[in-house]
Design an enzyme around this catalytic site. Structure first.
Site, PDB file in Angstrom:
ATOM      1  N   SER A 139       0.823  -1.212   0.000  1.00 44.83           N
ATOM      2  CA  SER A 139       0.000   0.000   0.000  1.00 44.83           C
ATOM      3  C   SER A 139       0.855   1.260   0.000  1.00 44.83           C
ATOM      4  O   SER A 139       2.033   1.235   0.344  1.00 44.83           O
ATOM      5  CB  SER A 139      -0.914   0.008   1.221  1.00 44.83           C
ATOM      6  OG  SER A 139      -1.593  -1.215   1.327  1.00 44.83           O
TER       7      SER A 139
HETATM    8  N1  SAH Z   1      -1.121  -4.860   3.916  1.00 40.21           N
HETATM    9  C1  SAH Z   1      -0.364  -5.132   2.715  1.00 40.21           C
HETATM   10  C2  SAH Z   1      -1.096  -4.715   1.448  1.00 40.21           C
HETATM   11  C3  SAH Z   1      -1.533  -5.915   0.804  1.00 40.21           C
HETATM   12  S1  SAH Z   1      -2.496  -5.836  -0.649  1.00 40.21           S
HETATM   13  C4  SAH Z   1       1.027  -4.568   2.799  1.00 40.21           C
HETATM   14  O1  SAH Z   1       1.324  -3.851   3.749  1.00 40.21           O
HETATM   15  O2  SAH Z   1       1.834  -4.875   1.906  1.00 40.21           O
HETATM   16  C5  SAH Z   1      -3.875  -6.817  -0.123  1.00 40.21           C
HETATM   17  C6  SAH Z   1      -3.585  -8.278   0.167  1.00 40.21           C
HETATM   18  O3  SAH Z   1      -4.840  -8.838   0.543  1.00 40.21           O
HETATM   19  C7  SAH Z   1      -3.103  -9.095  -1.028  1.00 40.21           C
HETATM   20  O4  SAH Z   1      -1.888  -9.693  -0.722  1.00 40.21           O
HETATM   21  C8  SAH Z   1      -4.205 -10.135  -1.226  1.00 40.21           C
HETATM   22  O5  SAH Z   1      -3.726 -11.408  -1.625  1.00 40.21           O
HETATM   23  C9  SAH Z   1      -4.829 -10.200   0.155  1.00 40.21           C
HETATM   24  N2  SAH Z   1      -6.198 -10.720   0.212  1.00 40.21           N
HETATM   25  C10 SAH Z   1      -7.239 -10.469  -0.614  1.00 40.21           C
HETATM   26  N3  SAH Z   1      -8.337 -11.157  -0.215  1.00 40.21           N
HETATM   27  C11 SAH Z   1      -7.970 -11.865   0.905  1.00 40.21           C
HETATM   28  C12 SAH Z   1      -8.653 -12.753   1.777  1.00 40.21           C
HETATM   29  N4  SAH Z   1      -9.936 -13.096   1.604  1.00 40.21           N
HETATM   30  N5  SAH Z   1      -7.962 -13.274   2.810  1.00 40.21           N
HETATM   31  C13 SAH Z   1      -6.657 -12.962   3.020  1.00 40.21           C
HETATM   32  N6  SAH Z   1      -5.965 -12.134   2.226  1.00 40.21           N
HETATM   33  C14 SAH Z   1      -6.601 -11.573   1.183  1.00 40.21           C
END
Ligand code: SAH
Length: 215
Positions: free
Chosen positions: A60
């Site tokens: 993010s």
């Molecule tokens: N917090 C992260 C940003 C990640 S982007 C950081 O600091 O880098 C969002 C993430 O959510 C992705 O890796 C995606 O695979 C995950 N995601 C999406 N749906 C999900 C679900 N149902 N359960 C767990 N993870 C999920």
């Protein structure tokens, strides 16, 4: 600019974006973002932009990470659930501010990489759970705070149920290809209060465990 200078500029930039919470700024200062990125993207770690990570996901935007962290109104005693570990950057920042962090990721490869990083960074109070976080994490519920870093169409009812009374949940709401709104939900004795925090753009919250090719 040297890496040190870039990191100093980064914190000054967050301040200029209205992040004034000293504890949040200190946690971000203590958490090198380049460690959570691969290859050429490491050089761009201190730009205020989302960047690509493995499995087609994104880390993010730092000012959004800072805003969400501040809006969670964290306390050292809190137990926090994050859905969407991704690179692990947000969870690493949370881990410096609270007692315990559980973070769930549907891409097993990302979950594994984040777990290795937390070990390397000596962040012993973060637990990574590979799995579908859309149902929350019933075995560790209830939580003081819940953070979704993937966009849902509505606040998932199962997650709201896993929040303690007085608890706060922050999540992006909306379709992935349109404008999403960052929402703060406060659980009260009689229901929920909703506060809109502004427009954001996140990857979608998907159901089920990701089927990645084995590498
Ligand atoms: N917090 C992260 C940003 C990640 S982007 C950081 O600091 O880098 C969002 C993430 O959510 C992705 O890796 C995606 O695979 C995950 N995601 C999406 N749906 C999900 C679900 N149902 N359960 C767990 N993870 C999920």
């Amino acid at each position: 600019m040297t890496l040190e200078e870039q990191r100093l500029q980064f914190i000054l930039h967050l301040r200029s974006k209205g992040i004034t919470d000293a504890r949040v700024l200190a946690a971000m200062e203590a958490t090198p973002r380049d460690v959570f990125l691969d290859g050429v993207f490491k050089e761009r770690a201190y730009e205020d932009r989302p960047l690509p990570i493995a499995c087609g996901q994104t880390i993010s935007q730092p000012s959004v990470v800072a805003r969400m962290t501040a809006e969670l109104e964290l306390d050292k005693r809190h137990k926090v659930l994050e859905i969407g570990t991704g690179s692990g950057y947000q969870a690493a920042i949370l881990s410096r501010l609270v007692r315990r962090v559980y973070t769930v990721e549907r891409h097993t490869g990302l979950a594994r990489a984040a777990r290795d990083l937390f070990r390397r960074l000596d962040l012993a109070n973060v637990t990574v759970i590979p799995g579908d976080g859309s149902q929350g994490l019933a075995e560790q519920a209830p939580f003081d705070r819940i953070l979704l870093t993937a966009a849902a169409e509505d606040p998932p009812a199962n997650l709201l149920a896993q929040l303690k009374p007085g608890g706060i949940m922050i999540l992006p709401v909306g379709q992935s290809d349109t404008v999403q709104n960052l929402i703060k939900v406060v659980k009260t004795d009689t229901g929920y209060d909703y506060i809109e925090l502004g427009e954001v753009r996140f990857v979608p919250l998907l159901e089920g465990i990701a089927k990645d090719p084995i590498i």
